[in-house]
Design a protein around this motif. Structure first.
Motif, short mmCIF file in Angstrom:
data_model
loop_
_atom_site.label_atom_id
_atom_site.label_comp_id
_atom_site.label_asym_id
_atom_site.label_seq_id
_atom_site.Cartn_x
_atom_site.Cartn_y
_atom_site.Cartn_z
N LYS A 60 0.82 -1.21 0.00
CA LYS A 60 0.00 0.00 0.00
C LYS A 60 0.85 1.26 0.00
CE LYS A 60 -3.87 -2.12 2.41
NZ LYS A 60 -4.68 -2.11 3.61
N TYR A 61 2.11 1.12 0.47
CA TYR A 61 2.98 2.29 0.59
C TYR A 61 4.37 1.98 0.03
CZ TYR A 61 -0.56 3.70 3.95
OH TYR A 61 -1.74 4.01 4.56
N VAL A 63 8.07 3.30 0.91
CA VAL A 63 8.75 4.01 1.99
C VAL A 63 10.23 4.15 1.66
CG1 VAL A 63 9.31 3.97 4.45
CG2 VAL A 63 7.11 3.11 3.68
N ARG A 73 6.98 8.71 2.65
CA ARG A 73 6.05 7.62 2.38
C ARG A 73 5.09 8.05 1.29
NH1 ARG A 73 2.04 5.09 6.89
NH2 ARG A 73 0.66 6.72 6.17
N ILE A 74 4.98 7.22 0.25
CA ILE A 74 4.07 7.49 -0.86
C ILE A 74 3.01 6.42 -0.88
CG2 ILE A 74 3.89 7.60 -3.38
CD1 ILE A 74 6.76 8.63 -3.44
N THR A 75 1.75 6.84 -0.95
CA THR A 75 0.65 5.89 -1.05
C THR A 75 0.58 5.37 -2.48
OG1 THR A 75 -0.55 7.11 0.66
CG2 THR A 75 -1.82 5.58 -0.69
N LEU A 76 0.54 4.05 -2.62
CA LEU A 76 0.50 3.43 -3.94
C LEU A 76 -0.93 3.32 -4.43
CD1 LEU A 76 3.09 0.59 -3.30
CD2 LEU A 76 3.46 2.73 -4.53
N ARG A 152 5.68 -1.53 1.52
CA ARG A 152 5.12 -1.90 2.84
C ARG A 152 3.62 -2.09 2.73
NH1 ARG A 152 8.87 0.52 6.72
NH2 ARG A 152 10.88 -0.30 6.05
#
Length: 153
Positions: A60-61, A63, A73-76, A152
């Motif tokens: 989901k992320y 990192v 942290r980037i949200t996918l 992650r």
């Protein structure tokens, strides 16, 4: 006078010859040490098996664990993540060892794949150089220049 010119020519030739030998040895040394990093197999990580009633962990992320952007942290989502020094990259790296368009992280189903975009210094998945699109397991370090990222849940 001719003897002096002849001696200087010989000395110059020897200097050029030794510079060439030194350059060849230096290139061989760097190639050998670079290749030794490629022979190290990645750490063994078992792929989670889907069991009835249990959900498989999905990334989901993204990192950043090392580098100047550590802690980012980037949200996918469903779009690929472009990494590099270009201003229009998803993850803009301020790293001299990263190329303008260095690597891309793309979703394929529930998995994510990393591919090198012809960078100068290469992209590494857990110490192994990426040459084609490779699946990235959760928690496996991906090195782009001096920056290290992980997926992650």
């Amino acid at each position: 006078m001719q003897g002096l010119v002849l001696q200087l020519t010989r000395a110059g030739f020897l200097v050029v010859l030794w510079l060439f030998v030194w350059a060849v040895l230096r290139t061989l040394r760097s190639d050998i040490y670079a290749a030794s990093g490629l022979r190290v197999p990645p750490r063994s990580r078992k792929t989670p098996v889907s069991l009835p009633g249990r959900k498989q962990k999905v990334a989901k992320y993204l990192v950043v664990t090392q580098g100047s952007l550590a802690g980012t942290r980037i949200t996918l989502g469903t779009q690929p993540v472009l990494m590099g020094r270009a201003d229009d990259s998803t993850l803009v790296l301020t790293d001299d060892y990263a190329s303008t368009r260095h690597a891309r992280l793309s979703p394929r189903g529930s998995d994510w794949y990393v591919e090198d975009l012809g960078s100068t210094n290469g992209t590494y998945l857990d110490r192994v150089k990426v040459t084609t699109a490779v699946r990235v397991p959760l928690g496996t370090p991906v090195r782009v220049g001096k920056t290290v990222i992980e997926l992650r849940p």
